[in-house]
Design a protein around this motif. Structure first.
Motif, PDB file in Angstrom:
ATOM      1  N   SER A   1      41.642  40.241  34.384  1.00 17.08           N
ATOM      2  CA  SER A   1      41.725  41.684  34.598  1.00 17.08           C
ATOM      3  C   SER A   1      40.929  42.409  33.518  1.00 17.08           C
TER       4      SER A   1
ATOM      5  N   ASN B   1      41.152  46.505  39.625  1.00 16.95           N
ATOM      6  CA  ASN B   1      40.738  47.078  40.915  1.00 16.95           C
ATOM      7  C   ASN B   1      40.607  48.586  40.794  1.00 16.95           C
TER       8      ASN B   1
ATOM      9  N   SER C   1      43.789  46.776  47.540  1.00 14.13           N
ATOM     10  CA  SER C   1      43.323  45.692  46.672  1.00 14.13           C
ATOM     11  C   SER C   1      43.555  44.288  47.223  1.00 14.13           C
TER      12      SER C   1
END
Ligand SMILES: *Cc1c(COP(=O)(O)O)cnc(C)c1O
Length: 400
Positions: free
Chosen positions: A193, A239, A380
């Motif tokens: 991430s 995202n 997402s």
């Protein structure tokens, strides 16, 4: 704003490189190689080809006609990242990083995973390039996400259980970092991430920018104008930043990130809403908002969605909130579950529980907006991985 982070990896006061001395050189090497790759037309062409032929880009922009009519306010569009190979946006980043690993001649791939989605995306990318792949995963998460563990194994990855502490994502990241320190010469760490030490938050963001770049173009083609509001769920924030970033200069486009409110932020600590009750601190390489007690001990978080269940938020989001460019809210477990069902029944699209948090906020806000206004929700991921969990929570029999 487009030029952030600065040379030391800071987005305003957030970000940086808070790692052991032994990782400083590999991280600087990585940052340098990434700078070369980013302006290399061959690298960008290779990545575009992979995203197109292997992952399934561009993803569709879809008008949620029935949901819009039912809510009676703003038009709701969905950016369909759920239609990508492996079922979520995470493959964008995994493919970008594995290409970088090839450039650097590193054939041993490691990753951490919580829910297993990033582990699956990484194992997929590693299989595609014939690389060895080791995924660190909390023992508790392995039990909860047995299906994703099996997927990773079928893809040829070795899944290593981590039993320290709460045996979930935070501990898995610690193990992956330990492995990297030891094996850095031939090993590439694919982080999942927009988190961790510089250059990861920037690099992961850049690999997901394609979401916003496509959506911006598709919206202009479809509606002849930009949306009024972007909505995305925020775990580490990849995202969301991928959607937001290409719109940062468009002053009329508002953006909202939706954190996991768990059982509610007022009733104790069973949530992962870092901007509500969190504080400034350092965790796993980066300075950002996080959930910690008065002694600085990281708190155990809770969310119905494993992918939003982490104590820290990506540093670029902390800065966007400070400068007032993006707002952050939360949706509770109950709101997310309601949105999961609503989107399934009304649009025929079962969203991931993470994604359902973004849908929940869109459902809250759309009726307060005009019919001529537009909300763009980042879808997402798909909900296949969550079907068993929701069925068990709601006592839907899975076997006869
Ligand atoms: C992992 C995951 C998230 C949360 O991660 P971000 O980095 O915040 O995007 C959200 N949605 C889905 C479907 C995921 O798999």
């Amino acid at each position: 704003m487009q030029t952030l982070p600065d040379a030391h990896g800071y987005f305003g006061p957030y970000g940086g490189m808070f790692v052991p001395e032994t990782l400083m050189t590999p991280l600087r090497d990585l940052a340098e190689e990434y700078e070369r790759a980013r302006v290399d037309p061959q690298f960008q062409a290779d990545l575009a080809a992979l995203l197109g032929d292997f992952a399934g880009r561009p993803t569709k922009l879809y008008f949620a006609e029935r949901l819009t009519a039912k809510l009676g306010g703003a038009k709701i569009y969905l950016k369909r990242e759920d239609l990508l190979h492996t079922g979520a946006h995470k493959i964008n980043n995994a493919l970008g990083q594995i290409l970088l690993a090839q450039r650097m001649g590193k054939r041993r791939i490691i990753a951490e995973t919580g829910a297993g989605q990033h582990g699956v995306a990484t194992a997929t990318a590693a299989a595609r390039f014939g690389c060895e792949c080791i995924v660190y995963m909390g023992a508790v998460d392995m039990k909860r996400q047995a299906l994703n563990v099996a997927r990773m194994k079928f893809l040829g990855a070795k899944v290593v259980p981590v039993t320290a502490g709460a045996a979930t994502l935070k501990e898995a990241i610690n193990e992956a970092m330990r492995d990297w320190v030891t094996n850095v010469r031939d090993t590439f760490y694919i982080l999942g991430s927009a988190l961790g030490s510089h250059p990861y938050p920037m690099m992961v963001r850049d690999f997901h920018r394609v979401i916003g770049v496509e959506a911006r173009k598709q919206m202009l083609e479809r509606e002849g104008r930009l949306p009024d509001l972007l909505v995305a769920c925020v775990g580490g924030g990849s995202n969301a930043i991928g959607l937001f970033h290409p719109f940062l200069e468009d002053e009329d486009v508002k953006m909202v990130g939706v954190e996991a409110g768990g059982e509610g932020t007022l009733e104790g600590q069973k949530h992962a809403a870092r901007f509500f009750g969190g504080k400034l601190g350092v965790l796993q390489g980066t300075k950002t908002f996080l959930l910690a007690d008065d002694d600085g001990q990281i708190l155990i978080t809770h969310s119905v969605s494993a992918g939003l269940d982490y104590a820290a938020v990506g540093p670029e989001h902390s800065n966007l909130r400070d400068v007032g460019r993006a707002d952050y809210v939360y949706a509770t477990d109950d709101e997310a579950l309601a949105a999961f069902h609503e989107l399934s029944r009304t649009e025929g699209i079962i969203p991931a529980l993470e994604t359902a948090h973004a849908v929940a906020h869109a459902m809250r806000i759309a009726p307060t907006m005009g019919k001529d206004e537009i909300i763009l929700v980042n879808l997402s991921g798909r909900g296949d991985k969550d079907v068993q969990q929701v069925a068990e929570m709601e006592h839907v029999p899975l076997k006869r």
